[in-house]
Design an enzyme around this catalytic site. Structure first.
Site, PDB file in Angstrom:
ATOM      1  CG  ASP A  43      -2.284   0.622   0.924  1.00  0.00           C
ATOM      2  OD1 ASP A  43      -2.307   1.752   0.381  1.00  0.00           O
ATOM      3  OD2 ASP A  43      -3.318  -0.003   1.227  1.00  0.00           O
ATOM      4  CE1 TYR A 163     -13.304   0.519  -8.230  1.00  0.00           C
ATOM      5  CE2 TYR A 163     -15.643   0.318  -8.747  1.00  0.00           C
ATOM      6  CZ  TYR A 163     -14.556  -0.019  -7.962  1.00  0.00           C
ATOM      7  OH  TYR A 163     -14.713  -0.916  -6.922  1.00  0.00           O
ATOM      8  CB  THR A 198     -14.996   0.303   3.819  1.00  0.00           C
ATOM      9  OG1 THR A 198     -15.409   1.335   2.905  1.00  0.00           O
ATOM     10  CG2 THR A 198     -14.912  -1.028   3.076  1.00  0.00           C
TER      11      THR A 198
END
Length: 256
Positions: A43, A163, A198
């Site tokens: 990340d 996306y 999330t």
């Protein structure tokens, strides 16, 4: 929500997760650490990664993951980073191509550079990470590659064509690689999340209108949480799914 299944075949396996510092990725890091796997995650969110390492270290019966800072848009750096993972932890048994960015954009304002950047963030690294771990998996007699898709394009969601195009393409990539890698006992599947609660979604996108949409669209009226995605990822990574490949597994509460 606590995951209860234990997969003995995952203990000691080297698991590489991209985009593992936050969101679904962070939950998968913890889930695999709880299975006593050797977990590496990639990340660029250093603070989030530091917190996740501290959290898993303090969790009982949980291995400690190893963090590698890498911008996945830089394929040479990604390849170098995977070599580092292999040298430090061993051959990669399981790859979860999770990293993505669903920032909204108006198709009328997209230029070539932005389009290419969306593909680089959401699709390109899936292929090159898979390519990089192939030799390990072949030499070990098999492995599991799990590509994270999205139900957004199934639902004809607009406002982010870079996306949704990438996520649709991932399923084609999965099926092609499954055919090419199948003779080496490498399984390749797509895990397709629905609208997952999330921290980012809850803070930025979930309001009363969104909750109403979810309630109307899902057959199951409970909210999808990261653990629901991790539960499927654990199964697809384990030997229990040994005959599952070239498939997409949707975890969205039955989105209509």
């Amino acid at each position: 929500m606590n995951l209860t299944n234990v997969y003995p075949s995952l203990e000691g396996k080297v698991v590489l997760i991209t985009g593992g510092a936050s969101g679904i990725g962070a939950n998968m890091v913890e889930a695999f650490c709880r299975q006593k796997a050797k977990v590496a995650f990639i990340d660029i969110l250093d603070d989030c990664a530091e917190w996740l390492i501290e959290h898993t270290t303090a969790t009982e019966n949980c291995t400690t993951p190893r963090y590698y800072h890498c911008d996945l848009r830089n394929i040479r750096l990604l390849q170098k980073t995977i070599v580092e993972v292999q040298a430090e932890l061993g051959p990669v048994n399981v790859l979860l191509n999770n990293a993505a960015d669903d920032d909204r954009h108006d198709f009328r304002t997209v230029d070539v550079d932005y389009w290419d950047e969306r593909i680089a963030v959401n699709l390109r690294h899936h292929f090159f990470a898979s390519q990089a771990v192939y030799s390990d998996m072949k030499e070990m007699g098999g492995g599991s590659i799990i590509n994270l898709g999205s139900m957004s394009w199934y639902a004809t969601q607009g406002g982010m064509p870079g996306y949704t195009s990438s996520k649709a393409a991932i399923e084609g990539l999965t099926r092609g690689l499954a055919r090419d890698m199948g003779p080496d006992n490498i399984r390749v599947n797509t895990l397709v999340p629905g609208w997952v609660m999330t921290k980012r979604q809850l803070e930025d996108r979930i309001d009363d209108r969104a909750r109403k949409t979810i309630s109307e669209a899902q057959c199951l009226k409970q909210l999808v949480v990261p653990e629901d995605i991790s539960a499927m990822a654990l199964f697809l990574a384990s030997d229990d799914s040994r005959m599952c490949t070239s498939q997409h597994f949707i975890v969205d509460g039955g989105w209509v």
